[in-house]
Design a protein around this motif. Sequence first.
Motif: not given
Length: 629
Positions: A552-579
């Motif tokens: 469990k972390d207290n980080g940036i979290g994952i936007p809801e619309e990205d959550q269903k794609h998270l396990f796809e290869s090369f998929y990154r959420a919109k909010n990753v910014g410069p990370i």
Amino acid sequence: MNKNYKILSLSHLEHFNNFVSNKLKEIFLNGIEIYTSSEVNFKKDTFDLIIIDENFIIKEKLQSQDLNNLQSLYIVVSENFSKVSSALYIRLGAWSVTDFDSLSEILLDFKYNNGFEQKQKNVSDSTFFEHSDFLHLIFDSIPLSITVKSVPDLKYVFVNKHYELTHNIEKTNIIGKDVQVVYNESKANELFIEDSKVVRTKALSVNTYSDVWIENGLMKNKVLSMTRIPILDTESNNVIYLLNVIRDITDEYVQDLELLKARTRLERMFNLSPIGIIYLDAETKKILNINYRVSKFLDLTKEKIIEHTLAEIGVWGQSQEDLFYNELFEKGKIYNYKSIFNTPNGEKKHMNLSGDYMTFESEEMIVLMAFDITYQFDSHQLIETNTKKQQELNKLKTTFISMISHEFRTPLTTITLSNDLLRRYSEKLTQEEKNKHFDRIQNTVLKMTKLMENVLIIGKIESGQFIPNPEPIDLPSYCSSLAETIEFNSNGSHIIMFSSESYEYNTKVDENLIGLILSNLLSNAVKYSPKDSVIDFNLSLNENHEAIFVIKDNGIGIPEEDQKHLFESFYRAKNVGPIDGYGLGLSLVNKCVESSKGSISFYSALGEGTTFTVVLPTNLNSQDFAFTV
Ligand code: ADP
């Protein structure tokens, strides 16, 4: 029967006489007087019937005229029954010729047809036909071959024009003669026997035979139908003429034959067809007939299918059945209707159906053609998944190549640069500055190694080369040291709080797999949460020998619309910014969890943090894992 019949059995053999006597008693029951040869003079005395043993004729050297002159009706019983001898005796005036087996039949004919009366028929009758010009006129104009024979000698008294033409014989040459004048001996004998049978039994008969006929001056092989009609004297009820009507049925016969052939062909096709054919009653939907293919793919005998509906035998559910028939009713015809048939042994067959209505003799039916496409369906599915996999693999490969060429350039430049600086200015640099460069090299190498590890494992999993090796392990210690390493690698920017309950049973896991799963999840927790934040890492074990890991972390979290794609290869959420990242870690984690028969889930709130939960069995053996190509 009012009158007592006088019947003589004529043989030198006692067993013949006994046999005949028994038969006579059996047939007549009473009303007969039976005599045997020793007691009487058969040539002088008259009997209602004499049954003569053929051996008696031979031994006594009886001549043709002896037999012809017999005052009584007689039947010859011959052990060597043949058409030739039969025809011969009939020509000599025998009422019938028979073997032992058929004697009862002949005696029955005699009993019910009063055959004996024929001998005393009014001979003057026979002249009637010869002089009836009116009848001749009618018969001559009929396009059928007609002959009339007198009885009992079976000599022609009339043949019509059509007969003359088709048999190439003139009236004058045939009248007063018997069938031998037209036919060869064996054919003549055959006709003779058939004719005399009709005379004897007074019963009309119809036979089919083949013969050569003259038609328009040409000899032709014909199939003929011969109807024999006994003409009875109205007063005495005796047969006085035999009317033979011969009809050319070649065309009908050929048609019938063609029809039969077509039917046989059709039946064969029906049963050999690779397509299942079902006939149903259009109203009740009960199955009337099926071909072999249907009982084959349903694995049910015909008896179990006929008279039932498809729903009754469990092939369809009632609603499935209603749906199909409703559509058929609306459209009138159905093609390419995809449906699933459930077989009694639990298989599901993918079918391609066609349906149509058919009316036959006012009975309305449905014809259903069912083609089993399970195999094609499965192969299609397989091809589809394989193509999808192949596409994924190709995508993976291209992305790797471009990623490696692009992403490795920066770290490699960093390493080369630091290395170069250290080499060239080694003496000028302070120890602190040197350490900075060494650390940079170290970190970059670590990062590259991690990426390469992931790439390598994905490659192995994808190509089916990954062989898991579960071994007993002290899970809490393993997790705790992993947490420390990751914390250390973060240069103390994050705190990983590991906690675990004590447990008492053995756990068996593949260290590489579990390391890969946990390090990816922990690194992400570090990467996507602010400096100095705390990451909770908890391990517990349930009674099903499953380990439950919660990160469990207290980080940036994952936007809801990205959550269903998270396990796809090369998929990154919109909010990753410069990370930085490649979007590969979670897809790898998911693959490893699935293959270890475990599960992964997460809960995330944007800007608040993310919690990943992984449940893994800890009692699997190597062969229990499900790594597929
Ligand atoms: P990456 O190399 O981008 O981290 P991953 O496959 O590990 O690739 O993760 C995929 C994406 O999931 C990330 O890019 C990120 O958007 C999201 N993600 C994963 N873990 C976390 C987390 N703990 N907090 C927020 N986002 C996360």
